[in-house]
Design an enzyme around this catalytic site. Sequence first.
Site, PDB file in Angstrom:
ATOM      1  CG  LEU A   1      -1.965  -1.131   1.205  1.00 59.42           C
ATOM      2  CD1 LEU A   1      -2.565  -1.343   2.585  1.00 59.42           C
ATOM      3  CD2 LEU A   1      -3.061  -0.807   0.188  1.00 59.42           C
TER       4      LEU A   1
ATOM      5  CG  ASN B   1      -0.121  -7.957   6.865  1.00 58.48           C
ATOM      6  OD1 ASN B   1      -1.030  -8.538   6.279  1.00 58.48           O
ATOM      7  ND2 ASN B   1       1.156  -8.296   6.695  1.00 58.48           N
TER       8      ASN B   1
ATOM      9  CG  HIS C   1       4.372 -12.054   7.925  1.00 57.28           C
ATOM     10  ND1 HIS C   1       4.393 -11.942   6.548  1.00 57.28           N
ATOM     11  CD2 HIS C   1       5.523 -12.686   8.267  1.00 57.28           C
ATOM     12  CE1 HIS C   1       5.504 -12.483   6.086  1.00 57.28           C
ATOM     13  NE2 HIS C   1       6.207 -12.937   7.106  1.00 57.28           N
TER      14      HIS C   1
HETATM   15  C1  GRF Z   1      -1.970 -16.053   5.672  1.00 50.61           C
HETATM   16  O1  GRF Z   1      -1.005 -17.026   5.924  1.00 50.61           O
HETATM   17  C2  GRF Z   1      -1.461 -14.699   6.046  1.00 50.61           C
HETATM   18  O2  GRF Z   1      -0.592 -14.719   7.136  1.00 50.61           O
HETATM   19  C3  GRF Z   1      -0.713 -14.269   4.816  1.00 50.61           C
HETATM   20  O3  GRF Z   1      -1.483 -14.750   3.752  1.00 50.61           O
HETATM   21  C4  GRF Z   1      -2.230 -15.885   4.181  1.00 50.61           C
HETATM   22  C5  GRF Z   1      -3.663 -15.590   3.901  1.00 50.61           C
HETATM   23  O4  GRF Z   1      -4.492 -16.703   4.154  1.00 50.61           O
HETATM   24  N1  GRF Z   1      -0.510 -12.841   4.800  1.00 50.61           N
HETATM   25  P1  GRF Z   1      -6.063 -16.532   4.137  1.00 50.61           P
HETATM   26  O5  GRF Z   1      -6.426 -15.962   2.765  1.00 50.61           O
HETATM   27  O6  GRF Z   1      -6.455 -15.614   5.233  1.00 50.61           O
HETATM   28  O7  GRF Z   1      -6.618 -17.900   4.311  1.00 50.61           O
END
Ligand code: GRF
Length: 209
Positions: free
Chosen positions: A99, A113, A115
Amino acid sequence: MPSATMRARRVGVLISGRGSNLQALVDAGREGRLGGEVVVVVSNLASAGGLERARQAGVPALVLDHRGAAREDYDAELAIRLGEYGVELVCLAGFTRRLTAAFLSAFPGRVLNVHPSLLPAFPGLQAQRQALEHGVRVSGATVHLVDAGLDTGPILLQEAVPVHEDDDIDTLSARILQAEHRLYPRAARLLLEGRCRVEGRRVRIMDAA
Ligand code: GRF
């Protein structure tokens, strides 16, 4: 009385894929564990499975295709759309785009976010693969505020997850994902309840009033 600590309640979720974290946030909202509710979902990809999850939950689900749009224009449009829904907190949930600073300044301290690693270890793509290849014994999940860097913003919550001897990317990812689903609604709630104070890199979490 409105004040700097006024509590945000309306959550917008940005996705690009399957949307399991979106589901965790929607469910938490419904069950009163979020301190707010998901009022809109936006995906940059029409193919994102999470769009169907949103529709099933009765949450407006928009596709804002990024292709052909300048980054600044895309983010400006995104901010407008979220604004139309009165969004106060933006949760990135598998949203694969960086972004712009202009977007972030439209939601100051209000973009989160999740991660799949214990940041600052293994930022960026394929964090679970990075962890396995590095040979760590412990990885995990992180929820952090989003800044202009790649997975660099101040950390709200983390949960450690063991790496087992026989793990592959799928088994480790699944274990970490369960931690993500626990962590994300809790972290969002802390922000929504006005219990986070950012001091440099540190986020102080205050007791519930
Ligand atoms: C998750 O592992 C998140 O940490 C990462 O992308 C993945 C998204 O999974 N940023 P979902 O679409 O929420 O199932």
